[in-house]
Design an enzyme around this catalytic site. Structure first.
Site, mmCIF file in Angstrom:
data_model
loop_
_atom_site.group_PDB
_atom_site.id
_atom_site.type_symbol
_atom_site.label_atom_id
_atom_site.label_comp_id
_atom_site.label_asym_id
_atom_site.label_seq_id
_atom_site.Cartn_x
_atom_site.Cartn_y
_atom_site.Cartn_z
ATOM 1 N N THR A 101 -11.390 -3.703 -9.216
ATOM 2 C CA THR A 101 -11.157 -3.075 -10.496
ATOM 3 C C THR A 101 -9.972 -3.970 -11.298
ATOM 4 O O THR A 101 -10.208 -4.251 -12.520
ATOM 5 C CB THR A 101 -10.518 -1.859 -10.248
ATOM 6 O OG1 THR A 101 -11.422 -1.006 -9.825
ATOM 7 C CG2 THR A 101 -9.990 -1.096 -11.613
ATOM 8 N N PHE A 102 -9.318 -4.769 -10.519
ATOM 9 C CA PHE A 102 -8.317 -5.497 -11.233
ATOM 10 C C PHE A 102 -8.991 -6.609 -11.984
ATOM 11 O O PHE A 102 -8.516 -7.221 -13.101
ATOM 12 C CB PHE A 102 -7.334 -6.245 -10.145
ATOM 13 C CG PHE A 102 -6.169 -6.931 -10.539
ATOM 14 C CD1 PHE A 102 -4.895 -6.418 -11.187
ATOM 15 C CD2 PHE A 102 -6.310 -8.404 -10.815
ATOM 16 C CE1 PHE A 102 -3.995 -7.191 -11.719
ATOM 17 C CE2 PHE A 102 -5.368 -9.189 -11.660
ATOM 18 C CZ PHE A 102 -4.095 -8.385 -11.934
ATOM 19 N N GLU A 103 -10.189 -7.173 -11.638
ATOM 20 C CA GLU A 103 -10.719 -8.163 -12.322
ATOM 21 C C GLU A 103 -11.610 -7.670 -13.433
ATOM 22 O O GLU A 103 -12.198 -8.365 -14.023
ATOM 23 C CB GLU A 103 -11.855 -8.732 -11.123
ATOM 24 C CG GLU A 103 -11.285 -9.842 -10.429
ATOM 25 C CD GLU A 103 -10.440 -9.116 -9.305
ATOM 26 O OE1 GLU A 103 -10.730 -8.011 -8.854
ATOM 27 O OE2 GLU A 103 -9.104 -9.654 -9.057
ATOM 28 N N CYS B 117 -13.254 2.024 -9.330
ATOM 29 C CA CYS B 117 -12.825 3.092 -8.639
ATOM 30 C C CYS B 117 -11.583 2.764 -7.670
ATOM 31 O O CYS B 117 -11.702 1.622 -6.935
ATOM 32 C CB CYS B 117 -13.848 3.648 -7.589
ATOM 33 S SG CYS B 117 -13.029 5.034 -6.612
ATOM 34 N N THR C 77 0.229 2.084 -0.586
ATOM 35 C CA THR C 77 0.992 1.002 -0.996
ATOM 36 C C THR C 77 1.063 1.309 -2.401
ATOM 37 O O THR C 77 0.331 2.068 -3.146
ATOM 38 C CB THR C 77 0.051 -0.370 -0.922
ATOM 39 O OG1 THR C 77 -1.028 -0.291 -1.759
ATOM 40 C CG2 THR C 77 -0.417 -0.557 0.609
ATOM 41 N N HIS D 128 -0.387 -0.821 -4.617
ATOM 42 C CA HIS D 128 -1.201 -1.458 -5.104
ATOM 43 C C HIS D 128 -2.040 -0.557 -6.348
ATOM 44 O O HIS D 128 -2.362 -1.005 -7.322
ATOM 45 C CB HIS D 128 -2.459 -1.765 -4.284
ATOM 46 C CG HIS D 128 -2.450 -3.128 -3.707
ATOM 47 N ND1 HIS D 128 -1.891 -3.668 -2.681
ATOM 48 C CD2 HIS D 128 -3.037 -4.234 -4.326
ATOM 49 C CE1 HIS D 128 -2.352 -4.983 -2.588
ATOM 50 N NE2 HIS D 128 -2.811 -5.327 -3.497
HETATM 51 C C1 DLZ Z 1 -6.424 -4.696 -3.160
HETATM 52 C C2 DLZ Z 1 -7.045 -3.442 -3.776
HETATM 53 C C3 DLZ Z 1 -6.659 -2.349 -3.295
HETATM 54 C C4 DLZ Z 1 -5.664 -2.079 -2.179
HETATM 55 N N1 DLZ Z 1 -7.388 -1.271 -3.735
HETATM 56 C C5 DLZ Z 1 -8.496 -1.208 -4.645
HETATM 57 C C6 DLZ Z 1 -9.134 -0.087 -4.797
HETATM 58 O O1 DLZ Z 1 -9.010 1.050 -4.483
HETATM 59 N N2 DLZ Z 1 -10.069 -0.242 -5.841
HETATM 60 C C7 DLZ Z 1 -10.425 -1.616 -6.368
HETATM 61 O O2 DLZ Z 1 -11.443 -1.689 -7.228
HETATM 62 N N3 DLZ Z 1 -9.873 -2.739 -5.898
HETATM 63 C C8 DLZ Z 1 -8.743 -2.397 -5.100
HETATM 64 N N4 DLZ Z 1 -8.012 -3.604 -4.688
HETATM 65 C C9 DLZ Z 1 -8.628 -5.002 -4.932
HETATM 66 C C10 DLZ Z 1 -8.336 -5.386 -6.354
HETATM 67 O O3 DLZ Z 1 -8.730 -4.869 -7.637
HETATM 68 C C11 DLZ Z 1 -8.599 -6.994 -6.614
HETATM 69 O O4 DLZ Z 1 -9.799 -7.139 -6.566
HETATM 70 C C12 DLZ Z 1 -7.547 -7.805 -5.686
HETATM 71 O O5 DLZ Z 1 -6.027 -7.457 -5.873
HETATM 72 C C13 DLZ Z 1 -7.802 -9.376 -6.080
HETATM 73 O O6 DLZ Z 1 -7.433 -9.532 -7.370
#
Ligand code: DLZ
Length: 161
Positions: A63-65, A87, A93, A95
């Site tokens: 999701t971060f991307e 999602c 954490t 995060h």
């Molecule tokens: C690292 C991470 C965590 C802990 N949880 C989720 C999540 O619940 N849903 C999701 O889409 N992505 C998660 N990520 C990954 C981050 O979105 C991202 O891909 C990484 O930190 C790399 O930039």
């Protein structure tokens, strides 16, 4: 407007998507959820006249991307709107907070920068069950809501041009 089900909408109030080009970017994390949201979004776009070749589906790791991927798609493929699907489930954490804050602010910034609708179809829940309930379960499908919002926002923008 209070909504009890994300899949419920007045289909007569949805603009015809024929001629619209729409990106749909889905995160790979929690794929049972994001896959169902993606299907809900794509099926709804098709139902409202968006042609198959005008639905640009892409995947990103998490999701971060989503916001940077939407920015790249708008710059290089020039869609009328982008639906961002993800999602994030609350864990032990911090995060969760970082990702939710970054993606919501990032999507807003990209929409303003490109002057195109960038839709927040991201579930941020405490549990996997709450996410499944909103990915085709008892509370509907947030991907459907995202597709309807994209169609309405494209029409809104066009009405101003
Ligand atoms: C690292 C991470 C965590 C802990 N949880 C989720 C999540 O619940 N849903 C999701 O889409 N992505 C998660 N990520 C990954 C981050 O979105 C991202 O891909 C990484 O930190 C790399 O930039």
């Amino acid at each position: 407007m209070k909504k009890t089900n994300l899949s419920e909408y007045d289909s007569t109030a949805v603009p015809d998507g024929n001629g619209y080009r729409i990106g749909v970017i889905a995160a790979e994390w929690n794929p049972e959820v994001t896959g169902a949201l993606l299907k809900g979004a794509v099926d709804t776009l098709r139902e409202h006249g968006v042609k198959e070749e005008n639905i640009l589906v892409r995947h990103v790791p998490g999701t971060f991307e989503l916001s940077s991927a939407a920015d790249m798609m708008l710059r290089h493929q020039n869609p009328d709107a982008v639906i961002c699907i993800g999602c994030v489930i609350q864990g032990e954490t911090r995060h969760f907070e970082f990702i939710c804050q970054a993606v919501s602010q990032g999507i807003t910034n990209v929409a303003l920068k490109h002057e195109r609708p960038v839709i927040f179809s991201v579930l941020t829940t405490d549990t996997m069950q709450q996410a499944l309930d909103r990915a085709g379960g008892k509370h509907g499908n947030k991907g459907i809501e995202g597709a309807v919002t994209a169609l309405k926002m494209i029409a809104y923008r066009q009405s101003l041009l």
